[in-house]
Design a protein around this motif. Structure first.
Motif, PDB file in Angstrom:
ATOM      1  N   ILE A   1       0.818  -1.215   0.000  1.00  0.00           N
ATOM      2  CA  ILE A   1       0.000   0.000   0.000  1.00  0.00           C
ATOM      3  C   ILE A   1       0.856   1.272   0.000  1.00  0.00           C
ATOM      4  O   ILE A   1       1.643   1.510   0.927  1.00  0.00           O
ATOM      5  CB  ILE A   1      -0.899   0.029   1.273  1.00  0.00           C
ATOM      6  N   ASP A   2       0.727   2.072  -1.047  1.00  0.00           N
ATOM      7  CA  ASP A   2       1.130   3.496  -1.068  1.00  0.00           C
ATOM      8  C   ASP A   2       2.572   3.774  -0.649  1.00  0.00           C
ATOM      9  O   ASP A   2       2.832   4.763   0.071  1.00  0.00           O
ATOM     10  CB  ASP A   2       0.174   4.322  -0.187  1.00  0.00           C
ATOM     11  N   MET A   3       3.513   2.951  -1.112  1.00  0.00           N
ATOM     12  CA  MET A   3       4.925   3.216  -0.760  1.00  0.00           C
ATOM     13  C   MET A   3       5.475   4.285  -1.720  1.00  0.00           C
ATOM     14  O   MET A   3       6.365   4.054  -2.533  1.00  0.00           O
ATOM     15  CB  MET A   3       5.731   1.917  -0.815  1.00  0.00           C
TER      16      MET A   3
ATOM     17  N   ASP B   1       5.502  10.730  -1.756  1.00  0.00           N
ATOM     18  CA  ASP B   1       4.672  11.687  -1.011  1.00  0.00           C
ATOM     19  C   ASP B   1       4.479  11.289   0.454  1.00  0.00           C
ATOM     20  O   ASP B   1       4.198  12.150   1.293  1.00  0.00           O
ATOM     21  CB  ASP B   1       3.298  11.843  -1.669  1.00  0.00           C
ATOM     22  N   PHE B   2       4.595  10.018   0.757  1.00  0.00           N
ATOM     23  CA  PHE B   2       4.430   9.592   2.150  1.00  0.00           C
ATOM     24  C   PHE B   2       5.759   9.337   2.851  1.00  0.00           C
ATOM     25  O   PHE B   2       5.846   9.467   4.065  1.00  0.00           O
ATOM     26  CB  PHE B   2       3.552   8.331   2.224  1.00  0.00           C
ATOM     27  N   LEU B   3       6.794   8.972   2.076  1.00  0.00           N
ATOM     28  CA  LEU B   3       8.045   8.530   2.709  1.00  0.00           C
ATOM     29  C   LEU B   3       9.165   9.556   2.671  1.00  0.00           C
ATOM     30  O   LEU B   3      10.157   9.398   3.400  1.00  0.00           O
ATOM     31  CB  LEU B   3       8.555   7.243   2.039  1.00  0.00           C
TER      32      LEU B   3
ATOM     33  N   GLY C   1       7.139  15.699   1.000  1.00  0.00           N
ATOM     34  CA  GLY C   1       5.918  15.081   0.490  1.00  0.00           C
ATOM     35  C   GLY C   1       4.704  15.393   1.361  1.00  0.00           C
ATOM     36  O   GLY C   1       4.798  16.096   2.385  1.00  0.00           O
ATOM     37  N   PHE C   2       3.575  14.814   0.953  1.00  0.00           N
ATOM     38  CA  PHE C   2       2.302  15.077   1.644  1.00  0.00           C
ATOM     39  C   PHE C   2       2.392  14.753   3.135  1.00  0.00           C
ATOM     40  O   PHE C   2       1.917  15.527   3.978  1.00  0.00           O
ATOM     41  CB  PHE C   2       1.207  14.242   0.972  1.00  0.00           C
ATOM     42  N   GLY C   3       3.022  13.621   3.460  1.00  0.00           N
ATOM     43  CA  GLY C   3       3.112  13.219   4.872  1.00  0.00           C
ATOM     44  C   GLY C   3       3.837  14.246   5.706  1.00  0.00           C
ATOM     45  O   GLY C   3       3.387  14.611   6.806  1.00  0.00           O
TER      46      GLY C   3
ATOM     47  N   GLN D   1      -1.485   3.065  -5.149  1.00  0.00           N
ATOM     48  CA  GLN D   1      -0.927   4.419  -5.235  1.00  0.00           C
ATOM     49  C   GLN D   1      -2.062   5.399  -4.963  1.00  0.00           C
ATOM     50  O   GLN D   1      -3.034   5.452  -5.727  1.00  0.00           O
ATOM     51  CB  GLN D   1      -0.380   4.636  -6.654  1.00  0.00           C
ATOM     52  N   GLU D   2      -1.932   6.149  -3.872  1.00  0.00           N
ATOM     53  CA  GLU D   2      -2.942   7.174  -3.587  1.00  0.00           C
ATOM     54  C   GLU D   2      -2.576   8.428  -4.373  1.00  0.00           C
ATOM     55  O   GLU D   2      -1.584   9.089  -4.067  1.00  0.00           O
ATOM     56  CB  GLU D   2      -2.997   7.479  -2.088  1.00  0.00           C
ATOM     57  N   ALA D   3      -3.365   8.722  -5.390  1.00  0.00           N
ATOM     58  CA  ALA D   3      -3.067   9.884  -6.230  1.00  0.00           C
ATOM     59  C   ALA D   3      -4.329  10.281  -6.988  1.00  0.00           C
ATOM     60  O   ALA D   3      -5.167   9.445  -7.309  1.00  0.00           O
ATOM     61  CB  ALA D   3      -1.946   9.561  -7.221  1.00  0.00           C
TER      62      ALA D   3
ATOM     63  N   GLY E   1      -8.988   7.216  -2.725  1.00  0.00           N
ATOM     64  CA  GLY E   1      -9.357   7.221  -1.317  1.00  0.00           C
ATOM     65  C   GLY E   1      -8.316   6.529  -0.470  1.00  0.00           C
ATOM     66  O   GLY E   1      -7.208   6.217  -0.921  1.00  0.00           O
ATOM     67  N   LYS E   2      -8.673   6.254   0.757  1.00  0.00           N
ATOM     68  CA  LYS E   2      -7.777   5.549   1.671  1.00  0.00           C
ATOM     69  C   LYS E   2      -7.858   4.035   1.429  1.00  0.00           C
ATOM     70  O   LYS E   2      -6.842   3.347   1.401  1.00  0.00           O
ATOM     71  CB  LYS E   2      -8.117   5.904   3.129  1.00  0.00           C
ATOM     72  N   GLY E   3      -9.061   3.525   1.272  1.00  0.00           N
ATOM     73  CA  GLY E   3      -9.216   2.103   0.980  1.00  0.00           C
ATOM     74  C   GLY E   3      -8.972   1.819  -0.498  1.00  0.00           C
ATOM     75  O   GLY E   3      -9.384   2.594  -1.373  1.00  0.00           O
TER      76      GLY E   3
ATOM     77  N   GLY F   1       2.654  -2.015   3.865  1.00  0.00           N
ATOM     78  CA  GLY F   1       2.733  -0.653   3.358  1.00  0.00           C
ATOM     79  C   GLY F   1       2.416   0.399   4.394  1.00  0.00           C
ATOM     80  O   GLY F   1       2.547   0.175   5.601  1.00  0.00           O
ATOM     81  N   VAL F   2       1.975   1.564   3.899  1.00  0.00           N
ATOM     82  CA  VAL F   2       1.744   2.702   4.800  1.00  0.00           C
ATOM     83  C   VAL F   2       0.407   3.380   4.477  1.00  0.00           C
ATOM     84  O   VAL F   2      -0.062   3.327   3.356  1.00  0.00           O
ATOM     85  CB  VAL F   2       2.891   3.735   4.660  1.00  0.00           C
ATOM     86  N   THR F   3      -0.155   4.054   5.472  1.00  0.00           N
ATOM     87  CA  THR F   3       0.183   3.945   6.879  1.00  0.00           C
ATOM     88  C   THR F   3      -0.738   2.919   7.518  1.00  0.00           C
ATOM     89  O   THR F   3      -1.876   2.746   7.078  1.00  0.00           O
ATOM     90  CB  THR F   3       0.029   5.303   7.617  1.00  0.00           C
ATOM     91  N   THR F   4      -0.241   2.314   8.584  1.00  0.00           N
ATOM     92  CA  THR F   4      -0.974   1.177   9.148  1.00  0.00           C
ATOM     93  C   THR F   4      -2.414   1.528   9.506  1.00  0.00           C
ATOM     94  O   THR F   4      -3.337   0.763   9.195  1.00  0.00           O
ATOM     95  CB  THR F   4      -0.253   0.659  10.410  1.00  0.00           C
ATOM     96  N   GLU F   5      -2.586   2.696  10.149  1.00  0.00           N
ATOM     97  CA  GLU F   5      -3.940   2.998  10.654  1.00  0.00           C
ATOM     98  C   GLU F   5      -4.817   3.704   9.627  1.00  0.00           C
ATOM     99  O   GLU F   5      -6.011   3.901   9.888  1.00  0.00           O
ATOM    100  CB  GLU F   5      -3.858   3.829  11.952  1.00  0.00           C
ATOM    101  N   VAL F   6      -4.251   4.104   8.499  1.00  0.00           N
ATOM    102  CA  VAL F   6      -5.076   4.801   7.498  1.00  0.00           C
ATOM    103  C   VAL F   6      -5.300   3.853   6.309  1.00  0.00           C
ATOM    104  O   VAL F   6      -6.220   3.047   6.322  1.00  0.00           O
ATOM    105  CB  VAL F   6      -4.447   6.161   7.093  1.00  0.00           C
ATOM    106  N   CYS F   7      -4.446   3.918   5.296  1.00  0.00           N
ATOM    107  CA  CYS F   7      -4.756   3.170   4.077  1.00  0.00           C
ATOM    108  C   CYS F   7      -4.609   1.661   4.235  1.00  0.00           C
ATOM    109  O   CYS F   7      -5.327   0.893   3.596  1.00  0.00           O
ATOM    110  CB  CYS F   7      -3.898   3.684   2.936  1.00  0.00           C
ATOM    111  N   VAL F   8      -3.677   1.214   5.087  1.00  0.00           N
ATOM    112  CA  VAL F   8      -3.500  -0.230   5.268  1.00  0.00           C
ATOM    113  C   VAL F   8      -4.715  -0.820   5.986  1.00  0.00           C
ATOM    114  O   VAL F   8      -5.336  -1.785   5.524  1.00  0.00           O
ATOM    115  CB  VAL F   8      -2.193  -0.522   6.039  1.00  0.00           C
TER     116      VAL F   8
HETATM  117  C1  C5J Z   1      -2.645   8.765   4.250  1.00  0.00           C
HETATM  118  C2  C5J Z   1      -2.041   6.554   3.513  1.00  0.00           C
HETATM  119  N1  C5J Z   1      -2.213   8.565   5.494  1.00  0.00           N
HETATM  120  N2  C5J Z   1      -1.500   5.930   2.493  1.00  0.00           N
HETATM  121  N3  C5J Z   1      -2.486   7.831   3.293  1.00  0.00           N
HETATM  122  O1  C5J Z   1      -3.182   9.815   3.948  1.00  0.00           O
HETATM  123  O2  C5J Z   1      -2.112   6.037   4.605  1.00  0.00           O
END
Ligand code: C5J
Length: 224
Positions: A23-25, A28-30, A34-36, A71-73, A131-133, A156-163
């Motif tokens: 998930i979403d590696m 923007d997150f790492l 980036g977004f994170g 890929q969250e985009a 979306g997140k899912g 993947g990332v993040t555990t409590e959101v998209c994972v």
């Molecule tokens: C977030 C994600 N946290 N991939 N996205 O916005 O968890």
């Protein structure tokens, strides 16, 4: 059939009907800029799982398992981004705005790309999601059905959101899901730990969790 030591109890799976869902590696997150990080997070806990994710993907490919990256985009017009999502956080530089890694969370921009160590390889599937899912507003369920996939190894990332969101969506659709717990991370390590506990509680109400070493031991018995 391979069976691995997992919580809350042993997890059996057929690699021919199993996909690794990463998930979403994405940069923007790492990565810094980036977004994170724009949201105020320290990205280092996410960077720390990259080597384990590389091992997971190498194992999956060697065992003939389908590898799938999400890929969250958003599209460049943000037509698939609800105004509520864009407004959330009240960022000066938020989704769609020009940032250090290009337009934030927009497909085709440097930040939306995968980190170099985990780029998709030939044969991998890539699902772009707004979306997140990973099941929301995507063809993921149909793609998995068409390939006869019944079991998902999720990382993947993040555990409590998209994972977590993806694992819950998958569980409700009948997939047997296992979180590879040291191949997932949160900006908040306490959230990661809490999610692992809640997924496996109540007899595995959302699914299973196990470390990568347990998967390796099940698939490569000589490494145990
Ligand atoms: C977030 C994600 N946290 N991939 N996205 O916005 O968890």
């Amino acid at each position: 059939m391979p069976t691995l030591a997992a919580r809350p109890y042993a997890y059996a799976f057929d690699p021919a009907h199993t996909a690794v869902v990463l998930i979403d590696m994405q940069r923007d997150f790492l990565e810094p800029g980036g977004f994170g990080e724009l949201l105020g997070n320290d990205v280092r806990p996410l960077q720390a799982i990259v080597p384990a994710c590389q091992r997971l993907l190498a194992l999956a490919r060697a065992q003939g398992m389908q590898v799938l990256h999400t890929q969250e985009a958003h599209d460049p017009l943000l037509a698939d981004c609800p105004p509520s999502k864009k407004a959330r956080g009240g960022l000066a530089c938020g989704i769609g705005d020009p940032g250090p890694l290009g337009r934030v969370l927009v497909a085709g921009e440097p930040g939306a790309d995968f980190v170099p160590a985990l780029k998709p390889q030939p044969g991998d599937l890539v699902i772009r999601k707004p979306g997140k899912g990973a099941f929301h507003a995507t063809g993921l369920d149909a793609i998995l059905h068409a390939r006869g996939i019944t079991h998902l190894l999720i990382a993947g990332v993040t555990t409590e959101v998209c994972v977590q969101t993806t694992m819950r969506e998958a569980n409700d659709r009948g997939y047997e899901c296992l979180l590879v717990e040291d191949c997932a991370a949160s900006y908040f390590p306490a959230f990661h730990a809490a999610v692992v506990e809640m997924l496996v509680a109540q007899g595995g109400i959302v699914g299973w969790a196990a470390p990568l070493a347990a998967l390796e031991a099940a698939l490569l018995p000589a490494s145990a």
